[in-house]
Motif scaffolding. Structure first.
Motif, short mmCIF file in Angstrom:
data_model
loop_
_atom_site.label_atom_id
_atom_site.label_comp_id
_atom_site.label_asym_id
_atom_site.label_seq_id
_atom_site.Cartn_x
_atom_site.Cartn_y
_atom_site.Cartn_z
N TYR A 421 0.89 -1.26 0.01
CA TYR A 421 -0.17 -0.18 -0.20
C TYR A 421 0.66 1.13 0.07
O TYR A 421 0.47 2.18 -0.54
CB TYR A 421 -0.83 0.07 1.24
CG TYR A 421 -2.09 -1.07 1.04
CD1 TYR A 421 -3.16 -0.67 0.28
CD2 TYR A 421 -1.92 -2.20 1.88
CE1 TYR A 421 -4.35 -1.78 0.12
CE2 TYR A 421 -3.02 -3.28 1.49
CZ TYR A 421 -4.27 -2.93 0.77
OH TYR A 421 -5.12 -3.87 0.46
N SER A 422 2.16 1.30 0.74
CA SER A 422 2.96 2.39 0.58
C SER A 422 3.43 2.50 -0.86
O SER A 422 3.70 3.45 -1.20
CB SER A 422 4.13 2.41 1.42
OG SER A 422 4.96 1.05 1.18
N VAL A 423 3.77 1.58 -1.66
CA VAL A 423 3.94 1.43 -3.01
C VAL A 423 2.63 2.05 -4.04
O VAL A 423 3.18 2.80 -4.56
CB VAL A 423 4.27 0.12 -3.62
CG1 VAL A 423 4.76 0.35 -4.98
CG2 VAL A 423 5.60 -0.55 -2.85
N LEU A 424 1.64 1.78 -3.54
CA LEU A 424 0.52 2.34 -4.32
C LEU A 424 0.50 3.86 -4.07
O LEU A 424 0.23 4.73 -4.97
CB LEU A 424 -0.92 1.71 -3.59
CG LEU A 424 -0.98 0.22 -4.48
CD1 LEU A 424 -2.23 -0.36 -3.86
CD2 LEU A 424 -1.08 0.43 -6.01
N ASN A 425 0.74 4.51 -2.66
CA ASN A 425 0.48 5.75 -2.57
C ASN A 425 1.67 6.45 -3.24
O ASN A 425 1.45 7.67 -3.72
CB ASN A 425 0.75 6.08 -0.77
CG ASN A 425 -0.60 5.34 -0.46
OD1 ASN A 425 -1.69 5.22 -0.84
ND2 ASN A 425 -0.56 5.06 0.98
N TRP A 426 2.84 5.79 -3.21
CA TRP A 426 3.85 6.53 -3.99
C TRP A 426 3.58 6.63 -5.61
O TRP A 426 3.94 7.70 -5.95
CB TRP A 426 5.03 5.55 -3.84
CG TRP A 426 6.48 6.21 -4.51
CD1 TRP A 426 7.18 6.98 -4.15
CD2 TRP A 426 6.88 5.76 -5.76
NE1 TRP A 426 8.36 7.34 -5.03
CE2 TRP A 426 8.20 6.51 -5.92
CE3 TRP A 426 6.61 4.50 -6.47
CZ2 TRP A 426 8.77 6.30 -6.97
CZ3 TRP A 426 7.33 4.56 -7.63
CH2 TRP A 426 8.62 5.15 -7.84
N LEU A 427 3.11 5.57 -5.96
CA LEU A 427 2.78 5.63 -7.47
C LEU A 427 1.69 6.71 -7.73
O LEU A 427 1.67 7.29 -8.72
CB LEU A 427 2.26 4.24 -7.90
CG LEU A 427 3.24 3.28 -8.10
CD1 LEU A 427 2.63 1.74 -8.17
CD2 LEU A 427 4.31 3.34 -9.15
N TYR A 428 0.85 6.89 -6.67
CA TYR A 428 -0.11 7.89 -7.08
C TYR A 428 0.16 9.47 -6.82
O TYR A 428 -0.04 10.17 -7.75
CB TYR A 428 -1.34 7.75 -6.09
CG TYR A 428 -2.37 6.70 -6.50
CD1 TYR A 428 -2.91 7.08 -7.62
CD2 TYR A 428 -2.93 5.49 -5.74
CE1 TYR A 428 -4.27 6.01 -8.19
CE2 TYR A 428 -3.98 4.69 -6.29
CZ TYR A 428 -4.36 4.83 -7.57
OH TYR A 428 -5.43 4.25 -7.88
#
Length: 787
Positions: A421-428
């Motif tokens: 989920y931290s990677v998803l926030n980073w991608l967003y």
């Protein structure tokens, strides 16, 4: 009178009748010819080919079978032979009506599109300068002054005072009613059987069976394959017109307003419940009370799982469940007692056992359609791990949808991150994703020279650190390279007369020394900051000389003393510059008295020192990193800049004892501090998503959020102050304690400090102890000592 020949008036009447009959016959022939041509044309474009009767029926419905309509369409087709296959935007209404009817009947024809909205499923009855348009677009483009707000806008209704625009109509409180669901006064959208009104947010929406999760929910989009619910729908990402990031678009472009992502669309205000300034929205239409996303009212009711009254989050076969129960079951899938398959148990058997959705007769099944793992689904019917894999591949792939060989280690590091989920926030939200997408799309290989040509932003530095940490780029002395690039940019902005002096000083004095230290791997971020200060000091001194109408070779001692008095904090940087200028004979011999190094004055009392050390070793409420750093400062007098540079391989155990190599020799650690460091190494709290691959150089004991970097000294010092653990006074007290128990040369070897520094601390401690004994003896009464 001769009656054998008609009178002239009769002859003229007969001639007129004969001409009229000929014209009538000609019109009838033209009409029939036009109709026959239209029948052939309609049969030529239909598939399958319709009969003449069916083609005539289409022409009659389109009002093209009348004499006027047939002749008009016939003349238009003579001028535009391909109009039936490729209709022009300004085609006549009869042609638009005919093509619309044929398209509605399923024939493969191209109906004319609206010149404003581009839709071809509406009849284009209006004209604009750009072509035909539908009634809705014509209505939207017709603006008139509103009787309430006075602005030019589209009129949607009329009131006694005059025309009303859409905004004023939406804010008309006379139309508001109390919603039976949320209790707010809003415009009614639907009504129940008893006449009670629902607002737009609470009104029940039609449900469809999602083609991905197979659950019956309101559809977010109707795709070619079928309806997709809000949980499974994934908006296609594209570049936001406000922030420039590639993200899912929340609001599409309209007029002068560009595409806006969810981050740029959200409103920000002060919540009336919690009082914080956070993203949210107003309730009750225009002028309503602003609520943040956390405090916004939600539907509450009885949870059928825990039995409490709380905010309901979803409807399962077992009943309505609250937020806590919903995510508790998603995070803890278990084996279904009926089918023996590990799934999310959303149903309940008659015996009271929790069962899965299929066993309860429902299609609710939280199973990833890609990997088959049960749990929380993030988007498109997939779990967060699979969504990360797909989006990282899309981010780092080129136009052929292939991830370059150079970027494959970075892709593997992102997809293998422990917290997806931290990677998803980073991608967003991280701006570095846009830069990575641009670099992946270009065919050139990514090198340090390519990144040096970009703007020196935080995103560029983050991308470089990530590529170095994953092995995509070779490591280099980053502090040195940043100093060189900064010096070039700064000197290029100076006047030519200053560049002739500053550039040699920066290149041959400052940067040359920095290269020597970087070769020994001893050039830190603090050293780079000091070198920048020296260059800035030299530039500021030359600016002061220009303002005083003085040159460097004409500098006098009085002028130098005056500048040193007004700039006492820049004495060290100016000394380096003047020493270099004197060696090159750019200035005369001047006396430059360097400031004496003052000994420390900030100390802690013994009670404060012992209490804070015990707190670092025993207080479990403090963060583990804070306890480790605070203990190292108070036990060994280490500065923060050296603690953050420690690597994990410097800690080891031997013969049951724990040691930490600070300088050249290992230092014995107390058991509690050793246990803290062991726990930290066994369960590291990574602040960076990108982990270095196996076999790389030892990782830092305290890693930073930037890949492959240590924590910043300033940020770490600020963190300790926030927890009531000052560093300077504690370090000075620890050094006094150490030099009082160990010889200076031993302290220099163990703590890794210069022998001269250790002797200075020893002299300072001895002098302070002598002064203390002298002062203490002066205050005691004269007594005779007894042996």
């Amino acid at each position: 009178m001769d009656t054998s020949s008609p009178a002239p008036a009769v002859r003229r009447r007969r001639v007129r009748n004969r001409d009229g009959d000929q014209q009538r016959l000609a019109r009838i022939a033209a009409r029939e010819g036009a109709r026959a041509r239209l029948l052939e044309s309609v049969q030529a474009i239909t598939e399958p080919v319709v009969t003449a009767q069916a083609a005539q029926a289409f022409l009659e419905q389109a009002q093209a079978w009348t004499a006027w309509g047939a002749l008009a369409l016939h003349r238009y087709l003579d001028q535009h032979p391909e109009a039936l296959r490729v209709p022009p935007p300004d085609c006549p209404l009869v042609l638009a009506r005919l093509l619309y009817l044929l398209a509605a009947a399923g024939h493969p024809v191209t109906a004319p599109a609206c010149s404003i909205c581009g839709r071809s499923d509406r009849l284009l009855e209006c004209r604009t300068p750009d072509g035909r348009c539908c009634n809705w677009c014509k209505h939207k483009t017709t603006v008139r002054p509103c009787a309430r707000c006075g602005q030019e806008a589209v009129v949607v209704t009329r009131r006694p005072e005059g025309p009303i625009c859409r905004r004023c109509y939406a804010a008309d409180e006379d139309l508001f009613e109390e919603c039976v669901e949320c209790g707010r006064r809003r415009r009614p959208t639907k009504r129940r059987a008893d006449g009670a009104a629902w607002c737009e947010s609470c009104a029940p929406k039609p449900t469809h069976q999602c083609i991905r999760c197979r659950d019956h929910r309101p559809a977010a989009a109707i795709t070619e394959d079928g309806p997709v619910c809000y949980n499974c729908y994934q908006r296609p990402p594209r570049r936001c017109g406000v922030c420039g990031h590639i993200r899912p678009i929340r609001i599409r472009a309209v007029g002068d307003q560009p595409d806006r992502c969810a981050q740029c669309y959200r409103q920000t205000g002060q919540c009336v419940v919690c009082g914080r300034v956070r993203p949210g929205s107003g309730l009750g239409g225009r002028g309503g009370a602003f609520h943040c996303s956390a405090c916004r009212p939600r539907r509450s009711g009885h949870c059928d799982d825990c039995g409490q009254t709380a905010q309901l989050y979803g409807d399962w076969p077992r009943g309505s469940v609250c937020f806590r129960c919903y995510f508790h079951h998603l995070r803890n899938p278990a084996q279904c007692p009926q089918c023996a398959i590990v799934r999310v148990l959303v149903g309940r058997a008659e015996t009271g056992e929790d069962i899965c959705g299929p066993c309860s007769g429902s299609t609710v099944d939280f199973t990833c359609r890609t990997c088959g793992r049960p749990g929380r689904l993030h988007a498109d019917g997939c779990c967060a791990r699979c969504v990360v894999t797909h989006r990282v591949h899309d981010l780092l792939s080129d136009h052929s949808s292939v991830v370059a060989h150079q970027l494959q280690p970075l892709a593997h590091a992102l997809t293998a991150a422990p917290n997806e989920y931290s990677v998803l926030n980073w991608l967003y939200y991280h701006p570095a994703t846009t830069l990575l997408a641009d670099l992946a799309a270009q065919p050139a290989q990514i090198t340090h020279a390519l990144l040096d040509g970009l703007a020196p932003t935080r995103s560029t530095r983050y991308v470089r650190d990530a590529l170095i940490a994953t092995g995509a780029l070779p490591p280099r002395a980053e502090h040195l390279n940043r100093l060189e690039a900064w010096a070039d940019r700064t000197i290029d902005r100076l006047p030519k007369r200053q560049q002739r002096i500053i550039r040699p000083f920066a290149e041959w004095q400052v940067i040359r020394d920095a290269r020597r230290r970087a070769a020994r791997n001893r050039y830190t971020e603090g050293a780079a900051a000091t070198d920048r200060t020296d260059i800035r000091t030299a530039i500021g001194f030359l600016d002061w000389l220009d303002a005083s109408a003085t040159t460097l070779d004409a500098l006098t001692q009085d002028q130098l003393d005056h500048w040193l008095d007004t700039n006492p904090t820049r004495r060290r940087g100016l000394a380096s510059f003047l020493r270099w200028a004197r060696q090159r004979r750019l200035t005369t011999t001047l006396e430059f008295l360097s400031s004496k190094k003052s000994m420390p004055v900030l100390f802690q009392t013994e009670d404060q020192y012992r209490r804070q050390l015990r707190r670092c070793l025993n207080d479990g409420t403090l963060p583990r990193e804070v306890r480790i750093i605070g203990s190292l400062v108070r036990l060994f007098g280490l500065p923060i800049s050296r603690i953050v540079e420690l690597t994990a391989d410097r800690f080891h155990r031997a013969d049951g004892d724990a040691f930490l190599t600070i300088g050249k020799h290992p230092v014995l650690l107390p058991p509690k501090l050793a246990a803290l460091i062991e726990e930290h190494l066994a369960h590291p709290r990574y602040r960076s998503m990108v982990r270095p691959p196996a076999g790389d150089p030892p990782r830092y004991l305290l890693p930073a959020s930037r890949p492959g970097k240590a924590r910043g000294a300033r940020a770490t010092q600020k963190l300790l102050r926030q927890h009531g653990l000052p560093t300077l006074a504690a370090r000075n007290t620890a050094m006094i304690e150490a030099v009082g128990e160990l010889p200076p040369i031993v302290i220099a070897d163990l703590f890794g400090i210069h022998p001269g520094t250790a002797h200075s601390w020893a002299k300072f401690a001895q002098a302070s102890w002598t002064d203390y004994l002298a002062a203490d003896a002066a205050t005691e009464p004269n007594t005779t000592s007894k042996r």
